[in-house]
Design a protein around this motif. Structure first.
Motif, PDB file in Angstrom:
ATOM      1  N   VAL A 209       1.968  -9.878   0.140  1.00 55.39           N
ATOM      2  CA  VAL A 209       1.116  -9.385  -0.949  1.00 55.39           C
ATOM      3  C   VAL A 209       1.129  -7.862  -0.967  1.00 55.39           C
ATOM      4  O   VAL A 209       1.380  -7.205   0.059  1.00 55.39           O
ATOM      5  N   ASP A 210       0.847  -7.304  -2.119  1.00 54.20           N
ATOM      6  CA  ASP A 210       0.779  -5.847  -2.253  1.00 54.20           C
ATOM      7  C   ASP A 210      -0.483  -5.318  -1.580  1.00 54.20           C
ATOM      8  O   ASP A 210      -1.568  -5.896  -1.710  1.00 54.20           O
ATOM      9  N   THR A 211      -0.325  -4.208  -0.865  1.00 53.52           N
ATOM     10  CA  THR A 211      -1.462  -3.588  -0.184  1.00 53.52           C
ATOM     11  C   THR A 211      -1.546  -2.109  -0.537  1.00 53.52           C
ATOM     12  O   THR A 211      -0.583  -1.518  -1.035  1.00 53.52           O
ATOM     13  N   ASP A 212      -2.702  -1.516  -0.249  1.00 47.63           N
ATOM     14  CA  ASP A 212      -2.830  -0.077  -0.466  1.00 47.63           C
ATOM     15  C   ASP A 212      -2.343   0.666   0.785  1.00 47.63           C
ATOM     16  O   ASP A 212      -1.766   0.065   1.697  1.00 47.63           O
ATOM     17  N   ASP A 213      -2.598   1.965   0.838  1.00 49.33           N
ATOM     18  CA  ASP A 213      -2.122   2.782   1.958  1.00 49.33           C
ATOM     19  C   ASP A 213      -2.801   2.432   3.282  1.00 49.33           C
ATOM     20  O   ASP A 213      -2.317   2.801   4.349  1.00 49.33           O
ATOM     21  N   HIS A 214      -3.911   1.719   3.204  1.00 51.01           N
ATOM     22  CA  HIS A 214      -4.640   1.335   4.415  1.00 51.01           C
ATOM     23  C   HIS A 214      -4.381  -0.135   4.780  1.00 51.01           C
ATOM     24  O   HIS A 214      -5.129  -0.723   5.567  1.00 51.01           O
ATOM     25  N   TYR A 215      -3.352  -0.698   4.175  1.00 47.77           N
ATOM     26  CA  TYR A 215      -2.926  -2.079   4.442  1.00 47.77           C
ATOM     27  C   TYR A 215      -3.953  -3.123   3.988  1.00 47.77           C
ATOM     28  O   TYR A 215      -3.978  -4.244   4.501  1.00 47.77           O
ATOM     29  N   VAL A 216      -4.788  -2.749   3.042  1.00 48.78           N
ATOM     30  CA  VAL A 216      -5.761  -3.686   2.480  1.00 48.78           C
ATOM     31  C   VAL A 216      -5.138  -4.344   1.257  1.00 48.78           C
ATOM     32  O   VAL A 216      -4.647  -3.650   0.352  1.00 48.78           O
ATOM     33  N   PRO A 217      -5.122  -5.679   1.174  1.00 45.91           N
ATOM     34  CA  PRO A 217      -4.536  -6.370   0.017  1.00 45.91           C
ATOM     35  C   PRO A 217      -5.207  -5.950  -1.288  1.00 45.91           C
ATOM     36  O   PRO A 217      -6.431  -5.813  -1.353  1.00 45.91           O
ATOM     37  N   LYS A 218      -4.392  -5.757  -2.308  1.00 45.08           N
ATOM     38  CA  LYS A 218      -4.940  -5.358  -3.606  1.00 45.08           C
ATOM     39  C   LYS A 218      -5.583  -6.535  -4.329  1.00 45.08           C
ATOM     40  O   LYS A 218      -6.439  -6.341  -5.183  1.00 45.08           O
ATOM     41  N   SER A 219      -5.156  -7.739  -3.998  1.00 38.97           N
ATOM     42  CA  SER A 219      -5.773  -8.946  -4.556  1.00 38.97           C
ATOM     43  C   SER A 219      -6.469  -9.713  -3.442  1.00 38.97           C
ATOM     44  O   SER A 219      -6.019  -9.706  -2.287  1.00 38.97           O
ATOM     45  N   SER A 220      -7.561 -10.378  -3.794  1.00 40.25           N
ATOM     46  CA  SER A 220      -8.363 -11.074  -2.792  1.00 40.25           C
ATOM     47  C   SER A 220      -7.634 -12.316  -2.257  1.00 40.25           C
ATOM     48  O   SER A 220      -7.144 -13.144  -3.021  1.00 40.25           O
ATOM     49  N   ILE A 221      -7.570 -12.422  -0.928  1.00 37.99           N
ATOM     50  CA  ILE A 221      -6.987 -13.597  -0.270  1.00 37.99           C
ATOM     51  C   ILE A 221      -7.978 -14.040   0.798  1.00 37.99           C
ATOM     52  O   ILE A 221      -8.279 -13.278   1.730  1.00 37.99           O
ATOM     53  N   GLY A 222      -8.490 -15.239   0.657  1.00 38.93           N
ATOM     54  CA  GLY A 222      -9.548 -15.670   1.568  1.00 38.93           C
ATOM     55  C   GLY A 222      -9.302 -17.017   2.220  1.00 38.93           C
ATOM     56  O   GLY A 222      -8.383 -17.756   1.864  1.00 38.93           O
ATOM     57  N   ILE A 223     -10.148 -17.292   3.193  1.00 40.54           N
ATOM     58  CA  ILE A 223     -10.165 -18.593   3.863  1.00 40.54           C
ATOM     59  C   ILE A 223     -11.287 -19.413   3.252  1.00 40.54           C
ATOM     60  O   ILE A 223     -12.450 -18.995   3.273  1.00 40.54           O
ATOM     61  N   MET A 224     -10.939 -20.554   2.700  1.00 40.17           N
ATOM     62  CA  MET A 224     -11.953 -21.414   2.087  1.00 40.17           C
ATOM     63  C   MET A 224     -12.718 -22.209   3.138  1.00 40.17           C
ATOM     64  O   MET A 224     -13.918 -22.421   3.022  1.00 40.17           O
ATOM     65  N   ASP A 225     -12.018 -22.645   4.184  1.00 35.42           N
ATOM     66  CA  ASP A 225     -12.644 -23.407   5.251  1.00 35.42           C
ATOM     67  C   ASP A 225     -11.657 -23.601   6.383  1.00 35.42           C
ATOM     68  O   ASP A 225     -10.449 -23.423   6.205  1.00 35.42           O
ATOM     69  N   VAL A 226     -12.199 -23.943   7.557  1.00 38.19           N
ATOM     70  CA  VAL A 226     -11.372 -24.310   8.706  1.00 38.19           C
ATOM     71  C   VAL A 226     -11.879 -25.647   9.234  1.00 38.19           C
ATOM     72  O   VAL A 226     -13.056 -25.767   9.586  1.00 38.19           O
ATOM     73  N   THR A 227     -11.021 -26.643   9.255  1.00 34.72           N
ATOM     74  CA  THR A 227     -11.397 -27.946   9.778  1.00 34.72           C
ATOM     75  C   THR A 227     -10.672 -28.195  11.092  1.00 34.72           C
ATOM     76  O   THR A 227      -9.623 -27.612  11.370  1.00 34.72           O
TER      77      THR A 227
END
Length: 232
Positions: free
Chosen positions: A209-227
Motif C-alpha cells: 500500500v502507499d505510505t507517507d514519509d513516515h511509513y503510515v498507510p495513506k488508506s485505512s487498513i485494519g483488523i476486523m477481528d482475531v479468532t
C-alpha cells in the motif's frame, strides 16, 4: 412339682421387661455415625455451592475458561487474523513463547484487536498494527535505515513471523508485527510468538500500500477481528 405363686411370677415378668443398660461402646459408635453423616452433608453442601459460584462466573465472563484452567491440549494453536485485505492464519509458538501466547490469547478473547489499524508499513521489512501513537521497534528500524541485501537469512529471522514488542504491555500496548523479509536483529527488538502459514499474499498486499514519509498507510487498513482455533 411346686407351683409358683402369682407374686413371684409378677416379679419375674418385671425383671424380663426391664430395659438393659446401653454400653459406652454403643454410645461412642452412635456418636461417630452421627458425626460422619453431618460431615458428609456439610462437604456435599460446600462442593455444590462452590460449583455453583464457578458456573456463575463462567456465565458472567461469557463462558470462557481461564488459561490456567485449560489443559495444554486445549490451548488454541492458531490465530486467524481477519483484515480488511483478507484473512491471515498464524501458528502460535506456545512452547517457545508461552507467556506471550497466553497474553495474546487473553487479549483476543477480550476483543483487544478488533478495529486495530496497521499504522506503519515498511516495504520489504515489516507491517505493524497497534496504537497509532506508539513508538516501537519499527520506528527504530526506520531511523537506522536498512539495506535488504545485507540482511541475515537465518531461519529465526525469516519473513512472515508474528511478534510483539518486548516492552511491558499496558492496556493499549500489545503491538502486532508481521515481518515481510528476514530481519537480522529481530529477536533483539520483538518477541516472536507465531508464524504466518496461510495468507502470505494478504501480508504482501498490505505491504504494497502507499505510505507517507513516515511509513503510515495513506488508506485505512485494519483488523476486523482475531479468532482462535485448535485446527485449520
Amino acid at each position: 412339682m411346686a407351683r409358683i405363686k402369682p407374686q413371684a411370677l409378677l416379679q419375674q415378668s418385671k425383671k424380663k421387661k426391664a430395659p438393659s443398660r446401653i454400653s459406652p461402646t454403643t454410645i461412642i459408635l452412635f456418636c461417630l455415625i452421627v458425626f460422619m453423616v453431618v460431615f458428609f452433608i456439610f462437604s456435599a453442601y460446600r462442593h455444590f455451592s462452590h460449583r455453583s459460584v464457578n458456573t456463575e462466573e463462567q456465565i458472567r465472563y461469557g463462558g470462557r475458561k481461564g488459561l490456567s484452567d485449560l489443559k495444554n491440549t486445549d490451548v488454541p494453536k492458531y490465530a486467524i487474523i481477519h483484515t480488511s485485505k483478507g484473512v491471515i492464519a498464524a501458528e502460535l509458538f506456545k512452547d517457545g513463547s508461552p507467556e506471550v501466547v497466553d497474553e495474546f490469547i487473553e487479549r483476543c478473547q477480550k476483543g483487544h484487536f478488533k478495529g486495530m489499524q496497521f499504522h506503519r508499513v515498511i516495504k520489504h521489512y515489516v507491517i505493524q498494527a497497534g496504537d497509532v501513537h506508539s513508538i516501537g521497534p519499527s520506528e527504530e528500524w526506520t531511523l537506522k535505515g536498512k539495506h535488504y541485501s545485507q540482511l541475515d537469512t537465518s531461519v529465526k529471522h525469516e519473513a512472515f513471523m508474528l511478534g510483539t514488542s518486548k516492552t511491558k504491555h499496558d492496556k493499549k500496548g500489545f503491538e502486532l508485527y508481521i515481518t515481510t523479509a528476514p530481519i537480522p536483529d529481530l529477536n533483539e527488538k520483538i518477541t516472536v510468538f507465531g508464524r504466518v502459514i496461510k495468507g502470505e499474499e494478504v501480508v504482501q498486499e498490505i505491504e504494497e500500500v502507499d505510505t507517507d514519509d513516515h511509513y503510515v498507510p495513506k488508506s485505512s487498513i485494519g483488523i476486523m477481528d482475531v479468532t482462535l482455533e485448535q485446527k485449520l
